[in-house]
Design an enzyme around this catalytic site. Sequence first.
Site, mmCIF file in Angstrom:
data_model
loop_
_atom_site.group_PDB
_atom_site.id
_atom_site.type_symbol
_atom_site.label_atom_id
_atom_site.label_comp_id
_atom_site.label_asym_id
_atom_site.label_seq_id
_atom_site.Cartn_x
_atom_site.Cartn_y
_atom_site.Cartn_z
ATOM 1 C CB SER A 57 -0.892 0.000 1.241
ATOM 2 O OG SER A 57 -1.495 1.258 1.395
ATOM 3 C CB SER B 217 -2.327 4.209 2.856
ATOM 4 O OG SER B 217 -3.346 4.161 1.896
ATOM 5 C CE LYS C 100 -12.323 -0.519 1.155
ATOM 6 N NZ LYS C 100 -12.488 0.105 -0.157
ATOM 7 C CG ASP D 279 -12.685 4.265 -1.249
ATOM 8 O OD1 ASP D 279 -11.497 4.581 -1.373
ATOM 9 O OD2 ASP D 279 -13.051 3.236 -0.662
ATOM 10 N N GLY E 176 -19.443 -0.840 -12.870
ATOM 11 C CA GLY E 176 -18.751 -1.583 -11.815
ATOM 12 C C GLY E 176 -19.364 -1.257 -10.468
ATOM 13 C CB ALA E 177 -22.039 -2.504 -8.595
ATOM 14 N N GLY E 178 -18.531 -2.531 -7.330
ATOM 15 C CA GLY E 178 -17.698 -3.153 -6.323
ATOM 16 C C GLY E 178 -17.226 -2.121 -5.315
ATOM 17 N N GLY E 179 -16.046 -2.380 -4.746
ATOM 18 C CA GLY E 179 -15.498 -1.530 -3.693
ATOM 19 C C GLY E 179 -15.302 -0.083 -4.107
ATOM 20 N N GLY F 212 -7.333 7.321 -11.733
ATOM 21 C CA GLY F 212 -7.824 7.303 -10.352
ATOM 22 C C GLY F 212 -6.824 7.758 -9.295
HETATM 23 P P1 NAD Z 1 -14.260 -5.072 -6.989
HETATM 24 O O1 NAD Z 1 -13.738 -6.429 -7.334
HETATM 25 O O2 NAD Z 1 -14.879 -4.834 -5.680
HETATM 26 O O3 NAD Z 1 -15.334 -4.657 -8.121
HETATM 27 C C1 NAD Z 1 -15.069 -4.770 -9.498
HETATM 28 C C2 NAD Z 1 -16.349 -4.509 -10.293
HETATM 29 O O4 NAD Z 1 -16.058 -4.541 -11.681
HETATM 30 C C3 NAD Z 1 -17.430 -5.555 -10.072
HETATM 31 O O5 NAD Z 1 -18.681 -4.909 -10.103
HETATM 32 C C4 NAD Z 1 -17.277 -6.517 -11.262
HETATM 33 O O6 NAD Z 1 -18.519 -7.108 -11.629
HETATM 34 C C5 NAD Z 1 -16.801 -5.566 -12.346
HETATM 35 N N1 NAD Z 1 -15.893 -6.223 -13.292
HETATM 36 C C6 NAD Z 1 -14.762 -6.879 -12.987
HETATM 37 N N2 NAD Z 1 -14.182 -7.344 -14.117
HETATM 38 C C7 NAD Z 1 -14.963 -6.947 -15.146
HETATM 39 C C8 NAD Z 1 -14.882 -7.138 -16.553
HETATM 40 N N3 NAD Z 1 -13.883 -7.818 -17.119
HETATM 41 N N4 NAD Z 1 -15.847 -6.591 -17.302
HETATM 42 C C9 NAD Z 1 -16.859 -5.904 -16.741
HETATM 43 N N5 NAD Z 1 -16.991 -5.705 -15.410
HETATM 44 C C10 NAD Z 1 -16.049 -6.241 -14.631
HETATM 45 O O7 NAD Z 1 -13.038 -4.096 -7.231
HETATM 46 P P2 NAD Z 1 -12.881 -2.595 -6.665
HETATM 47 O O8 NAD Z 1 -12.262 -2.637 -5.340
HETATM 48 O O9 NAD Z 1 -14.177 -1.886 -6.855
HETATM 49 O O10 NAD Z 1 -11.796 -2.009 -7.665
HETATM 50 C C11 NAD Z 1 -12.134 -1.692 -9.014
HETATM 51 C C12 NAD Z 1 -11.051 -0.794 -9.592
HETATM 52 O O11 NAD Z 1 -11.046 0.452 -8.912
HETATM 53 C C13 NAD Z 1 -9.637 -1.343 -9.479
HETATM 54 O O12 NAD Z 1 -8.937 -0.980 -10.625
HETATM 55 C C14 NAD Z 1 -9.063 -0.607 -8.295
HETATM 56 O O13 NAD Z 1 -7.664 -0.463 -8.379
HETATM 57 C C15 NAD Z 1 -9.736 0.730 -8.453
HETATM 58 N N6 NAD Z 1 -9.854 1.476 -7.192
HETATM 59 C C16 NAD Z 1 -9.355 2.723 -7.196
HETATM 60 C C17 NAD Z 1 -9.460 3.501 -6.059
HETATM 61 C C18 NAD Z 1 -8.898 4.888 -6.087
HETATM 62 O O14 NAD Z 1 -8.820 5.519 -5.016
HETATM 63 N N7 NAD Z 1 -8.547 5.399 -7.251
HETATM 64 C C19 NAD Z 1 -10.094 2.998 -4.912
HETATM 65 C C20 NAD Z 1 -10.609 1.695 -4.950
HETATM 66 C C21 NAD Z 1 -10.469 0.936 -6.111
#
Ligand code: NAD
Length: 287
Positions: free
Chosen positions: A21, A23, A72, A108, A132-135, A257
């Site tokens: 990290s 951070s 988280k 975030d 993208g509905a992840g973290g 990002g």
């Molecule tokens: P995550 O695994 O929690 O979520 C990923 C999302 O993308 C999911 O909804 C998944 O369904 C979708 N996805 C994954 N692969 C895919 C594909 N090939 N095609 C279509 N959809 C796809 O991941 P996250 O933690 O949300 O991270 C996502 C990105 O955001 C990463 O690149 C991470 O480095 C970046 N990120 C950046 C910051 C920042 O401060 N800039 C913070 C957190 C995450």
Amino acid sequence: MTRIDGHTILIGLMAYPIRHSMSPTMHNTAFEALNLNYAYLAFDIDGDQLADGVKAIRTLDMRGSNVSMPNKQAIIPHLDKLDISAKMTGAVNTVVNDDGILTGYTTDGVGFVNDLKKKGHDVAGKKMLVVGAGGAGIPIAAQSAIEGASEIRIANRQDGHFENAETIAKSINENSKASASTLSLEDEQAFKEALAWADIYVDATGVGMKPLEGMSLVNDPSWLKKDLVIYDTVYAPRTTKLMEVAKEAGVESVYNGLGMMIEQGAAAFKLWTGQDMPIDLVEQAMA
Ligand code: NAD
């Protein structure tokens, strides 16, 4: 570090794996620059260790901690209070310890909104497409709604995360004035129409970084209008395939990002110390 003494206050980062990290560099650079008597350390913590990790925040009278994957969501039952950002997203990345009362926040989304603001774009009143509905995508959608985006479409492929897209859309509709809906990425026509409809397009999928470096969900420049604001949450590499396609399309406002990453840290820094992080110095330290 000579500034550490018997009064130094500890702030942690609990996740696994976490030794990579940036951070610790970010926060310790800022503490040193502002002559604040804090130290920020990373701890490999997950699973069964999390309860003890949170207990340590109270026992060691730490000011707080950052939390990353896989903690988280898991940390929530161990905390006393949740800020609206954590309630809406169901996730915490920052814990603040006020005399033994632990409050969870998610910074975030604030990081994204503040970075975009610094770049001259306010989400208020805007139509947003978040893919993208992840973290990353969930807090971005939630905070954009809190800050007045008018409409948010959350796109995801039909994997386990699609349900998250529906949950956050429902939460936005119930807790903010924004109107949110979902769309399936498998519906290419709907995706293209959403790109034409949106003012701001956020890719929060990680497509474009390892192991998907060199790939993009948009490969045809004609899908992108010139006045679209494009934000890719990826920061390694600094220029992603989506950003290259956007440049080819003549889109002017295209961002990675890195700023969001720094601004989410700055928001946590402010919660712990009450002070503004010296962003320029931090950017230099992380270049
Ligand atoms: P995550 O695994 O929690 O979520 C990923 C999302 O993308 C999911 O909804 C998944 O369904 C979708 N996805 C994954 N692969 C895919 C594909 N090939 N095609 C279509 N959809 C796809 O991941 P996250 O933690 O949300 O991270 C996502 C990105 O955001 C990463 O690149 C991470 O480095 C970046 N990120 C950046 C910051 C920042 O401060 N800039 C913070 C957190 C995450």
